[in-house]
Design an enzyme around this catalytic site. Structure first.
Site, PDB file in Angstrom:
ATOM      1  N   ARG A  66      -1.477   7.966 -34.094  1.00  0.00           N
ATOM      2  CA  ARG A  66      -0.974   6.708 -33.558  1.00  0.00           C
ATOM      3  C   ARG A  66      -1.132   6.558 -32.049  1.00  0.00           C
ATOM      4  NH1 ARG A  66       1.212   7.761 -38.134  1.00  0.00           N
ATOM      5  NH2 ARG A  66       1.287   9.816 -37.234  1.00  0.00           N
ATOM      6  N   THR A  67      -0.701   7.580 -31.303  1.00  0.00           N
ATOM      7  CA  THR A  67      -0.666   7.416 -29.847  1.00  0.00           C
ATOM      8  C   THR A  67      -2.073   7.160 -29.315  1.00  0.00           C
ATOM      9  OG1 THR A  67       1.242   8.881 -29.813  1.00  0.00           O
ATOM     10  CG2 THR A  67       0.192   8.437 -27.699  1.00  0.00           C
ATOM     11  N   LYS A  96     -13.830  26.808 -22.069  1.00  0.00           N
ATOM     12  CA  LYS A  96     -14.560  27.725 -21.183  1.00  0.00           C
ATOM     13  C   LYS A  96     -13.647  28.283 -20.101  1.00  0.00           C
ATOM     14  CE  LYS A  96     -18.737  24.938 -21.739  1.00  0.00           C
ATOM     15  NZ  LYS A  96     -19.598  23.976 -21.056  1.00  0.00           N
ATOM     16  N   ARG A 117      -2.423  14.147 -23.324  1.00  0.00           N
ATOM     17  CA  ARG A 117      -1.549  14.846 -24.279  1.00  0.00           C
ATOM     18  C   ARG A 117      -1.932  16.316 -24.241  1.00  0.00           C
ATOM     19  NH1 ARG A 117       0.142  13.291 -30.380  1.00  0.00           N
ATOM     20  NH2 ARG A 117       1.491  11.949 -29.157  1.00  0.00           N
ATOM     21  N   HIS A 145       7.814  12.360 -24.279  1.00  0.00           N
ATOM     22  CA  HIS A 145       6.837  11.403 -24.796  1.00  0.00           C
ATOM     23  C   HIS A 145       7.359  10.007 -24.426  1.00  0.00           C
ATOM     24  CE1 HIS A 145       3.828   9.600 -27.163  1.00  0.00           C
ATOM     25  NE2 HIS A 145       4.039  10.157 -28.341  1.00  0.00           N
TER      26      HIS A 145
HETATM   27  C1  NCD Z   1       5.270  12.263 -32.266  1.00  0.00           C
HETATM   28  C2  NCD Z   1       4.704  13.225 -31.262  1.00  0.00           C
HETATM   29  O1  NCD Z   1       3.510  13.431 -31.191  1.00  0.00           O
HETATM   30  O2  NCD Z   1       5.518  13.743 -30.516  1.00  0.00           O
HETATM   31  N1  NCD Z   1       4.340  11.409 -32.823  1.00  0.00           N
HETATM   32  C3  NCD Z   1       3.944  10.302 -32.146  1.00  0.00           C
HETATM   33  O3  NCD Z   1       3.439  10.343 -31.054  1.00  0.00           O
HETATM   34  N2  NCD Z   1       4.164   9.122 -32.732  1.00  0.00           N
HETATM   35  C4  NCD Z   1       6.199  12.865 -33.235  1.00  0.00           C
HETATM   36  C5  NCD Z   1       5.826  14.118 -33.966  1.00  0.00           C
HETATM   37  O4  NCD Z   1       4.753  14.697 -33.795  1.00  0.00           O
HETATM   38  O5  NCD Z   1       6.657  14.547 -34.770  1.00  0.00           O
END
Ligand code: NCD
Length: 322
Positions: A66-67, A96, A117, A145
């Protein structure tokens, strides 16, 4: 104006939050107009000027559905271009031995904004410390997040009409869940919140966040019983037990993995106008039969993510020019 988006605590200002939400709402209203509506066409043309001639780097060292996709869609809607390095831990120069600092100093030559991320807590701040362009923290390990918390609060406001005076149950892996850590901080902006922290003992909210709630006089109660709080909550926010954060402690994971499972029977114990949220992905904590019940809002959260991320990107693009 915000330069980098690293933590949800940057958004505790009601006025700033109001601006972010109102732009997200505008983007959503425009999008919901019929496709051939002239107002929609004109508005979208104007919106596409926001990131015209700009690139946004999506630099993900951890999996995402999703993100990553919603940021990509948001950039596209704003007329920008995406430069992607997904699976960066596997396919970028990280393998590397390149440091995150060097990777950022490279990426900033190609992109006007970087979305990161990474599995380490604090990685987004490290990136921001060396970056000439805005960094967006799209998840730093078990840290934070923030953009998810913003879309979560936006969803609460859209679905309930307000984020004040609510009883909110945060359920699942409160220890490792970064969406929980960000949402807990963001909720400081709301008035008269009451929190139910529902987790098995070893997965309760870290001390740091509990102290913060105490300092802000936010009422909270810790419990391991979901059944006890279900009838009282206006919002039930479920989370996945974060298997990848348990390391070698597989015994503990096995012990807690099925702590909470919500089926239709449990959801029927919720108030009729209460809402059920989840940042997704789910494992088994909400059974698929719940999806059609009126309380289920997790796929609305997914949709709202695009508009909130458009709003945040617009905000950063404007901040860069002032
Ligand atoms: C979450 C995350 O990546 O922290 N998912 C997200 O970004 N919607 C939640 C999760 O991984 O449980």
């Amino acid at each position: 104006m915000v330069q980098h988006i690293l933590t949800a605590s940057q958004f505790k200002d009601r006025e700033l939050l109001g601006e972010i939400f109102s732009r997200a709402n505008y983007f959503q209203e425009i999008h919901l107009l019929p496709k051939n509506d002239q107002v929609r066409k004109d508005a979208r043309k104007k919106i596409r000027e926001t990131l015209d001639d700009q690139s946004v780097g999506i630099f993900f060292y951890e999996p995402s559905t999703r993100t990553g996709s919603s940021f990509q869609r948001a950039v596209h809607n704003l007329g920008g271009e995406v430069i992607k390095s997904e699976n960066a831990g596997q396919f970028s120069s990280a393998i590397k031995g390149e440091s995150i600092e060097d990777s950022i100093k490279t990426m900033e030559k190609y992109a006007e904004i970087i979305i990161l991320r990474h599995p380490e807590i604090g990685s987004a701040s490290r990136a921001a410390a060396v970056s000439q362009v805005p960094i967006i923290n799209a998840g730093d390990g078990a840290g934070e997040h923030p953009t998810q918390a913003l879309l979560d609060l936006y969803t609460i406001q859209r679905e309930i009409g307000t984020f004040d005076n609510l009883k909110i149950a945060l359920v699942g892996d409160l220890l490792n869940g970064r969406t929980i850590h960000s949402l807990t901080q963001l909720l400081e902006v709301a008035q008269n919140t009451e929190l139910f922290l529902v987790a098995p003992d070893p997965l309760q909210l870290p001390e740091k966040y509990r102290k913060m709630l105490q300092a802000k006089n936010i009422k909270f109660r810790e419990t391991d019983s979901l059944a006890e709080v279900l009838p009282h909550a206006d919002v039930v926010y479920m989370t996945r037990i974060q298997k990848e954060r348990f390391g070698t402690d597989t015994a503990l994971y096995e012990q807690v993995k099925n702590s909470f499972i919500l089926g239709p029977e449990e959801v029927n114990k919720m108030q009729k106008d209460a809402i059920l949220m989840h940042p997704l992905p789910r494992v088994n904590e909400i059974s698929p039969e719940v999806d059609k019940l009126p309380q289920a809002r997790y796929f609305d959260q997914v949709e709202n993510g695009v508009y909130i991320r458009m709003s945040l990107l617009e905000h950063l693009a404007q901040a860069a020019t002032t």
